[in-house]
Design a protein around this motif. Structure first.
Motif, short mmCIF file in Angstrom:
data_model
loop_
_atom_site.label_atom_id
_atom_site.label_comp_id
_atom_site.label_asym_id
_atom_site.label_seq_id
_atom_site.Cartn_x
_atom_site.Cartn_y
_atom_site.Cartn_z
N GLN A 142 5.93 25.31 -9.76
CA GLN A 142 5.47 26.44 -10.43
C GLN A 142 3.56 26.99 -10.36
OE1 GLN A 142 6.26 28.27 -13.32
NE2 GLN A 142 4.45 29.06 -13.90
N LYS A 143 4.08 28.22 -10.41
CA LYS A 143 2.56 28.32 -9.77
C LYS A 143 1.38 28.17 -10.50
CE LYS A 143 0.33 33.20 -8.36
NZ LYS A 143 0.53 35.05 -8.76
N GLY A 144 0.14 28.08 -9.89
CA GLY A 144 -0.93 27.23 -10.77
C GLY A 144 -0.28 26.17 -10.91
N GLY A 145 0.56 25.41 -10.43
CA GLY A 145 1.38 23.77 -11.15
C GLY A 145 0.21 23.15 -10.94
N ASP A 146 0.69 21.64 -10.89
CA ASP A 146 -0.13 20.97 -10.79
C ASP A 146 0.35 20.61 -9.24
OD1 ASP A 146 -2.10 18.80 -10.81
OD2 ASP A 146 -0.91 17.20 -11.89
N TYR A 147 -0.93 19.31 -8.72
CA TYR A 147 -0.74 19.46 -6.92
C TYR A 147 -1.36 17.74 -7.21
CZ TYR A 147 -4.36 22.28 -5.87
OH TYR A 147 -5.93 22.61 -5.70
N GLY A 148 -1.28 17.04 -5.96
CA GLY A 148 -2.58 16.21 -5.85
C GLY A 148 -1.85 14.58 -4.83
N ASP A 149 -3.05 14.19 -4.74
CA ASP A 149 -2.68 12.42 -4.00
C ASP A 149 -2.75 11.63 -5.23
OD1 ASP A 149 -2.39 13.93 -1.24
OD2 ASP A 149 -4.24 14.58 -2.33
N LEU A 195 1.04 -0.99 0.03
CA LEU A 195 -0.29 -0.24 0.23
C LEU A 195 1.14 1.29 -0.27
CD1 LEU A 195 -2.46 -1.59 2.96
CD2 LEU A 195 -3.11 -1.36 0.24
N SER A 196 0.44 2.15 -1.17
CA SER A 196 1.31 3.29 -1.35
C SER A 196 0.91 4.33 -0.88
CB SER A 196 2.09 3.31 -2.14
OG SER A 196 2.29 3.85 -3.44
N TYR A 197 1.18 5.61 -0.41
CA TYR A 197 0.48 7.82 -0.59
C TYR A 197 1.70 8.25 -0.90
CZ TYR A 197 -1.48 11.97 0.70
OH TYR A 197 -2.06 12.63 0.85
N ASP A 198 1.42 9.02 -1.56
CA ASP A 198 2.06 10.28 -2.64
C ASP A 198 1.03 10.97 -2.48
OD1 ASP A 198 4.89 9.09 -3.11
OD2 ASP A 198 3.47 7.83 -4.45
N HIS A 199 1.81 12.37 -1.56
CA HIS A 199 0.93 13.85 -1.74
C HIS A 199 2.24 14.52 -2.84
CE1 HIS A 199 -0.94 17.59 -1.64
NE2 HIS A 199 0.11 17.83 -1.22
N LEU A 245 -5.89 20.07 -10.83
CA LEU A 245 -6.18 20.47 -11.16
C LEU A 245 -7.30 19.85 -12.79
CD1 LEU A 245 -2.79 21.75 -12.90
CD2 LEU A 245 -4.67 22.82 -11.23
N GLY A 246 -7.87 18.36 -12.44
CA GLY A 246 -8.45 18.17 -12.48
C GLY A 246 -8.16 16.39 -13.59
N TYR A 247 -7.21 16.25 -13.89
CA TYR A 247 -6.45 15.47 -14.62
C TYR A 247 -5.94 14.45 -14.11
CZ TYR A 247 -4.84 20.07 -16.82
OH TYR A 247 -4.85 21.05 -17.37
N GLY A 248 -6.89 13.90 -12.75
CA GLY A 248 -6.51 12.59 -11.93
C GLY A 248 -7.25 11.66 -13.20
N TYR A 249 -6.52 10.33 -12.89
CA TYR A 249 -7.65 8.64 -13.01
C TYR A 249 -7.24 8.07 -12.38
CZ TYR A 249 -2.16 8.45 -12.67
OH TYR A 249 -1.76 7.69 -12.27
N TYR A 250 -7.32 6.55 -13.20
CA TYR A 250 -7.66 5.32 -11.94
C TYR A 250 -6.78 4.51 -12.66
CZ TYR A 250 -11.90 3.85 -13.40
OH TYR A 250 -12.68 3.44 -14.55
N GLN A 251 -6.26 3.01 -12.79
CA GLN A 251 -5.94 2.79 -12.94
C GLN A 251 -6.11 0.95 -12.91
OE1 GLN A 251 -1.82 1.56 -13.74
NE2 GLN A 251 -2.24 2.22 -16.11
#
Length: 383
Positions: A328-335, A319-323, A366-372
């Protein structure tokens, strides 16, 4: 931190070499991997599913050229075919394939090395995402060549110095902005008060030069302590802490002028619960090269459990989790969340088989998420 189910290459022990000619001991192994992947383009919508077949041959040898010098070579090479999306098929080089030459001179050891691989799994970079209905061609050739010298004037003390040159290239027309050359200079010292405890200090400076004029050239330096401790016969700890600073210019097209100053760390605890089960916990905070920004900041935690159910059957889970955050200002971020379940079957002395399932889920700010979802069957034979 690993992104199973692609098998992790590890340095084989001499006992795993099964051929011998005079001083030379060698090994030949082969495997073929079948994978179903329901989102090879890592897209939120317009996901592309495909099946791939990846045969691979691994060869290696150890050759003592004299009493003081040892030459080691190990490489796994193959090809991955995608049945429905042949445009993303590519050559494979196993992780940590390498040429290694060790020279021993009294209390000095010199290691000359060339490590090379092809990264074909985009999950190794948390910030990589694709587009709807378009294949994601993430294929990178990475080669690191260098030298490390170790001097042990006393039994409990050791000193290290080294240099690495890294070449990182995209094997497709995508992600060319990430092509770079880097130079890394390293210094370190360690002290071993006992056979179960080591403490030391490491420092390094890296200079990074991008080739395509988009990312800004720059680098980083860091310095800090590290320690390894065999707490008991069954518990071991590894830890490192460093103060890190990055520095970037305005050589590229990116308007990002931010730099990082602060602490980064890695902590790993390994617990052998009994003769059949081992668990490992890793926690870390790191600063890496960016994409669309000068750098990427990542917090990660990973837990793995490996158990042997019977003499020929093992069960692996992770099991792994990354944040993550791009500078860049306005750059991507997420989990990013990742779950892996797998089993290994020892069919006989030369044949074994693996079955693995991975679920990964990326929530982009920024709304570019996915699942696989990925399912892998791996057949392996020792010759």
């Amino acid at each position: 931190m690993q992104t199973m189910p692609y098998p992790v290459y590890s340095y084989p022990e001499p006992a795993n070499y099964n051929l011998k000619w005079g001083k030379l001991i060698a090994r030949i192994e082969g495997n073929v991997q079948f994978e179903f992947n329901d989102n090879i383009n890592l897209a939120k919508e317009g996901r592309i599913a495909d099946i791939s077949i990846a045969p691979m041959v691994t060869v290696g040898f150890i050759l003592p050229t004299s009493r003081e010098n040892v030459l080691t070579f190990d490489v796994g090479f193959g090809y991955r075919w995608y049945l429905n999306t042949p445009s993303v098929s590519s050559l494979n080089l196993a992780p940590r394939s390498r040429l290694d030459y060790r020279i021993f001179m009294d209390d000095v050891q010199i290691n000359l090395h060339d490590n090379f691989t092809i990264h074909s799994d985009p999950l190794t970079q948390v910030y990589v995402k694709g587009q709807a209905a378009q294949p994601l061609k993430f294929r990178r050739f990475i080669n690191t060549v260098g030298a490390i010298g170790e001097w042990r004037p006393w039994r409990q003390w050791g000193f290290l110095a080294g240099y690495d040159y890294t070449l990182d290239r995209s094997l497709s027309s995508e992600f060319l902005d990430l092509d770079y050359d880097s130079h890394t200079f390293m210094l370190g010292a360690y002290y071993m008060p006992s056979s179960r405890f080591t403490v030391g200090l490491n420092g390094s400076v890296s200079l990074i030069y991008f080739r395509n004029g988009v990312q800004n050239d720059g680098g980083n330096w860091n310095v800090g302590p590290f320690a390894t401790w065999q707490v008991t016969q069954f518990i071991s700890l590894d830890a490192s802490l460093s103060y890190t600073e990055t520095f970037f210019g305005d050589s590229g097209l990116l308007p990002d002028r931010s730099n990082y100053q602060g602490l980064s760390f890695q902590l790993s605890a390994r617990h052998r619960m009994n003769s059949t089960t081992t668990q490992t916990l890793r926690v870390g905070h790191s600063i890496g090269t960016g994409y669309g920004g000068n750098y990427t900041e990542n917090w990660g935690i990973q837990y793995s459990l490996i158990t042997r159910l019977t003499r020929g059957v093992s069960l692996n889970s992770m099991l792994s989790y990354d944040h993550y955050r791009v500078s860049q200002k306005g750059g991507d971020y997420g989990d990013r969340y990742l779950v892996y379940l797998g089993t290994g079957l020892q069919l006989d002395r030369k044949w074994d088989m693996g079955l693995g399932y991975t679920f990964s889920w990326n929530e982009s700010g920024l709304g570019y998420g996915y699942y696989q979802n990925r399912v892998v069957i791996d057949l392996h034979r020792k010759f």
